[in-house]
Design a protein around this motif. Structure first.
Motif, PDB file in Angstrom:
ATOM      1  N   GLU A  78       7.213   9.764   1.496  1.00  0.00           N
ATOM      2  CA  GLU A  78       6.404   8.652   2.586  1.00  0.00           C
ATOM      3  C   GLU A  78       4.861   8.104   1.583  1.00  0.00           C
ATOM      4  O   GLU A  78       4.378   8.321   0.673  1.00  0.00           O
ATOM      5  CB  GLU A  78       6.130   9.264   3.744  1.00  0.00           C
ATOM      6  CG  GLU A  78       7.465   9.775   3.979  1.00  0.00           C
ATOM      7  CD  GLU A  78       8.742   9.018   4.284  1.00  0.00           C
ATOM      8  OE1 GLU A  78       8.543   8.352   4.607  1.00  0.00           O
ATOM      9  OE2 GLU A  78       9.848   9.180   3.955  1.00  0.00           O
ATOM     10  N   GLU A  79       4.536   7.288   2.625  1.00  0.00           N
ATOM     11  CA  GLU A  79       3.337   6.413   2.826  1.00  0.00           C
ATOM     12  C   GLU A  79       2.317   7.988   2.709  1.00  0.00           C
ATOM     13  O   GLU A  79       2.558   8.525   3.408  1.00  0.00           O
ATOM     14  CB  GLU A  79       2.576   5.870   4.032  1.00  0.00           C
ATOM     15  CG  GLU A  79       4.174   4.534   3.631  1.00  0.00           C
ATOM     16  CD  GLU A  79       3.982   3.196   3.155  1.00  0.00           C
ATOM     17  OE1 GLU A  79       2.803   2.919   2.028  1.00  0.00           O
ATOM     18  OE2 GLU A  79       4.531   2.080   2.873  1.00  0.00           O
ATOM     19  N   LEU A 126       4.338   8.603  -1.375  1.00  0.00           N
ATOM     20  CA  LEU A 126       2.948   6.927  -2.392  1.00  0.00           C
ATOM     21  C   LEU A 126       2.366   7.303  -3.086  1.00  0.00           C
ATOM     22  O   LEU A 126       1.203   7.866  -2.597  1.00  0.00           O
ATOM     23  CB  LEU A 126       3.585   5.554  -1.592  1.00  0.00           C
ATOM     24  CG  LEU A 126       3.648   4.824  -1.710  1.00  0.00           C
ATOM     25  CD1 LEU A 126       5.661   4.587  -2.435  1.00  0.00           C
ATOM     26  CD2 LEU A 126       4.113   2.718  -0.983  1.00  0.00           C
ATOM     27  N   ASN A 245      -2.017   4.063  -5.632  1.00  0.00           N
ATOM     28  CA  ASN A 245      -1.055   4.279  -3.793  1.00  0.00           C
ATOM     29  C   ASN A 245      -2.509   3.029  -3.609  1.00  0.00           C
ATOM     30  O   ASN A 245      -2.020   1.350  -3.287  1.00  0.00           O
ATOM     31  CB  ASN A 245      -0.606   4.439  -3.726  1.00  0.00           C
ATOM     32  CG  ASN A 245      -0.045   4.089  -2.407  1.00  0.00           C
ATOM     33  OD1 ASN A 245       0.503   3.018  -2.240  1.00  0.00           O
ATOM     34  ND2 ASN A 245      -0.161   4.762  -1.007  1.00  0.00           N
ATOM     35  N   LYS A 250      -1.596  -0.495  -2.701  1.00  0.00           N
ATOM     36  CA  LYS A 250      -1.716  -1.029  -1.692  1.00  0.00           C
ATOM     37  C   LYS A 250      -2.468  -3.148  -1.885  1.00  0.00           C
ATOM     38  O   LYS A 250      -1.809  -3.236  -0.685  1.00  0.00           O
ATOM     39  CB  LYS A 250      -3.083  -0.512  -0.519  1.00  0.00           C
ATOM     40  CG  LYS A 250      -2.661   1.014   0.063  1.00  0.00           C
ATOM     41  CD  LYS A 250      -2.652   1.746   0.675  1.00  0.00           C
ATOM     42  CE  LYS A 250      -1.990   2.796   1.620  1.00  0.00           C
ATOM     43  NZ  LYS A 250      -3.678   3.315   2.121  1.00  0.00           N
ATOM     44  N   ARG A 253       1.222  -4.801  -1.347  1.00  0.00           N
ATOM     45  CA  ARG A 253       2.481  -5.104  -1.270  1.00  0.00           C
ATOM     46  C   ARG A 253       2.789  -6.466  -0.285  1.00  0.00           C
ATOM     47  O   ARG A 253       3.829  -6.713   0.242  1.00  0.00           O
ATOM     48  CB  ARG A 253       2.029  -4.187   0.026  1.00  0.00           C
ATOM     49  CG  ARG A 253       1.554  -2.172  -0.479  1.00  0.00           C
ATOM     50  CD  ARG A 253       3.593  -1.779  -0.908  1.00  0.00           C
ATOM     51  NE  ARG A 253       4.128  -1.357  -0.098  1.00  0.00           N
ATOM     52  CZ  ARG A 253       4.295  -0.952   0.958  1.00  0.00           C
ATOM     53  NH1 ARG A 253       3.500   0.706   0.467  1.00  0.00           N
ATOM     54  NH2 ARG A 253       5.499  -0.395   1.782  1.00  0.00           N
ATOM     55  N   THR A 262      10.554   4.027   0.540  1.00  0.00           N
ATOM     56  CA  THR A 262      10.263   5.008   0.865  1.00  0.00           C
ATOM     57  C   THR A 262      11.622   6.133   1.214  1.00  0.00           C
ATOM     58  O   THR A 262      11.858   5.265   2.348  1.00  0.00           O
ATOM     59  CB  THR A 262       8.541   5.676   1.770  1.00  0.00           C
ATOM     60  OG1 THR A 262       8.483   5.152   2.930  1.00  0.00           O
ATOM     61  CG2 THR A 262       7.345   4.826   1.060  1.00  0.00           C
TER      62      THR A 262
END
Length: 609
Positions: A78-79, A126, A245, A250, A253, A262
């Motif tokens: 996940e994030e 991530l 990330n 980021k 994005r 994700t």
């Protein structure tokens, strides 16, 4: 075979044909709707990056910079959470963002660990292991990369150190001016800010001084020196962890040609057996509910030395004998999963600090507030974990063999007076890293000789944890090197400042080794309290010989088109440092290789075998 870019209408027809192979007649002409065709078009990309980890985030940034290329990133985790950004927080203890692999039992390592096996912790989030690692920026030595040269492959010359330094510097933004003065090794302006922490406590200075007394200079370890005692540089920005990330993904994005999913686990590659090409991937957002994505140019694997093996084996790419055990049709016979290597250490070596006053809960809460308000205070550091000594045990190696990596932990001091503390208790993190009264010394073997392998789970190949036969410490030379370094670490206790500060060897419970003496005792401790460092490599190693390697020196998988592997699994041997910086370098180099194939060569892809 030469494959030219397939334009939208042409690829749509090919994909429609492929879909029927995956989902029966779901998209047959009789039932196809405009919504179906729109969904299908949304599942076609130029590049599919499997894994949004250390290398995957770098690739996503670089490839999506070409605005006409559609890029898909599929990440099982996940994030990132803001808690992971705090340098003093030990993210490697956060189970939800880890794969939590374990090695198999054997007779020569991890004997007193739970289940007789060692944990292998890699990032499932991530940013991957750049979120869970120690953040140190160490590249290894020139000789490490030069040893990857193969006299039978001219392309291997591209992997000699002098040809790789530009790829290290491509993303580097070094913030320590004394280090930056060496412009051959370091640079400014990249996405990845590298710097020492400004916070230094009394014990950091004391240990650095003790190492200096033993003859270790304080010098940049990334300038090809054989030994040093250092206050390490870390990948941080404004006293905040900087994962790939945060640094690479980021900021981009917002790009319309970049899609990041994700919680997406890729379970299989779509292989065109007739053409020997990879058309795309099958992935699941929910367990058992498969979706397909298709790549017009390449599918790139960046899921690491363990998960790459699982995916390739499930897709029929791997050693014939192993695949047949699981009734998997062999599509490409390659030694995927062989030559597994991980850096290794031992528990049981720790120093107790008796002058440390207890840390109060209110003090720690205030320190958290300080970090969130202005990124300052003790949590804007990693405490004693910032200090390492790199040791050359063998002459004429031109590089360190061992890193004595220090690690702080807090144990209630009265425990030492009442009873011995087990090795496991000493290693259990109870407070953030800057709060400690115990200094654990991890003698990390940087370039192990022991080799293992990774195979599919016997009971549940698709979802089960892969089988890791790590064979840690199987080679006697590995054990000897660790014990030699323990002897050096124990010499610190003779330091005058150590004695004045009442720093002593912690009385840990080292059963069943407690009745042995000297070197025999440490041999026993290393075998029983082995630590896998979670830096696995080698299972998809690069080389020219298809019987001993999985990818060529352009990182293309042998005997199949449009499939590349870009992460630490391609490294033939370990470098004398962590694998974070080399993995970013590999991703930067891969970017240049991909650009050359698809831009400079007018969109041609040719796997030279």
């Amino acid at each position: 075979m030469e494959l030219k870019v397939c334009y939208s209408a042409f690829i749509l027809n090919i994909v429609l044909g492929s879909i029927s192979f995956v989902n029966g007649d779901l998209f047959s002409k009789a039932t196809r709707t405009k919504a179906d065709e729109k969904n299908l078009q949304n599942s076609v990309f130029d590049f599919i990056i499997v894994g949004g980890g250390t290398a995957g985030c770098v690739l996503a940034n670089r490839l999506s910079a070409v605005h006409e290329w559609k890029v898909l990133v599929l990440e099982a985790g996940e994030e990132e959470n803001i808690d992971y950004d705090i340098p003093g927080v030990p993210t490697k203890e956060f189970r939800p963002i880890l794969w939590n692999f374990r090695t198999e039992r054997n007779g020569f390592s991890c004997l007193s660990r739970p289940g007789g096996s060692c944990e292998v912790k890699t990032g499932k989030v991530l940013g991957g292991s750049s979120v869970t690692n120690d953040m140190k920026y160490t590249r290894g030595s020139k000789k490490d990369y030069d040893s990857w040269y193969d006299s039978d492959a001219i392309k291997s010359l591209d992997w000699k150190f002098e040809n790789l330094i530009e790829h290290f510097k491509a993303s580097e933004d070094n913030g320590d001016y004394d280090v930056l003065m060496n412009s051959f090794y370091h640079s400014r302006g990249g996405e990845m800010h590298v710097q020492r922490f400004k916070y230094i406590d009394r014990y950091m200075e004391l240990f650095l001084g003790a190492f200096a007394e033993l003859g270790f200079r304080s010098i940049d370890i990334n300038t090809n020196v054989p030994e040093a005692a250092v206050n390490n540089q870390f990948v941080i920005f404004n006293n905040t962890r900087l994962s790939t990330n945060s640094a690479f993904l980021k900021p981009v994005r917002h790009r319309k040609n970049l899609t990041v999913k994700t919680g997406a686990t890729v379970t299989k590659l779509i292989v065109d057996e007739q053409e020997k090409t990879i058309d795309g991937v099958i992935y699941e957002i929910e367990k058992g509910k498969e979706q397909a994505a298709y790549a017009k140019r390449e599918t790139i694997l960046t899921t690491g030395a363990i998960n790459n093996v699982r995916l390739l084996h499930l897709s029929g790419i791997g050693p014939q004998d192993e695949l047949l055990k699981h009734n998997i049709t062999v599509k490409i016979n390659l030694p995927v999963g062989a030559d597994y290597q991980d850096q290794v250490s031992t528990g049981g070596l720790a120093f107790s600090l008796h002058e440390v006053t207890p840390f109060s809960e209110s003090q720690i809460i205030e320190d958290f507030k300080t970090w969130f308000q202005n990124r300052g205070g003790p949590l804007a550091s990693r405490g004693i974990n910032q200090v390492s000594a790199f040791i050359q045990l063998f002459e004429n190696k031109n590089g360190p063999d061992i890193e004595l990596a220090l690690e702080g932990n807090y144990i209630r001091s009265d425990k030492f007076m009442l009873t011995n503390v087990t090795v496991h208790t000493a290693e259990e993190t109870s407070l953030p890293l800057p709060y400690y009264n115990l200094v654990i010394v991890n003698p990390v073997l940087l370039k192990p000789k022991s080799r293992g392998k990774v195979t599919l789970n016997k009971k549940n190949p698709k979802y089960g944890r892969p089988v890791i036969q790590a064979n840690l410490l199987k080679e006697p030379e590995d054990l000897e090197a660790i014990i030699d370094s323990v002897d050096i670490a124990l010499q610190l206790l003779n330091n005058k400042e150590f004695k004045r500060a009442d720093i002593k060897l912690a009385p840990l419970d080292i059963f069943p080794c407690d009745r042995l003496q000297n070197r025999d005792q440490w041999n026993c401790i290393a075998r029983h309290y082995t630590k896998a460092m979670g830096n696995p490599i080698g299972t998809c190693r690069m080389g020219a010989n298809k019987t001993t390697s999985v990818v060529n020196y352009d990182l293309k998988v042998h005997d199949v088109e449009r499939l590349r592997i870009v992460d630490a699994s391609v490294m033939p041997t370990h470098v004398r440092g962590g694998i974070f910086a080399p993995t970013v370098m590999i991703a930067e180099k891969a970017t240049k290789l991909i650009m050359k194939d698809w831009k400079e060569n007018k969109s041609n892809y040719f796997n030279r075998r």
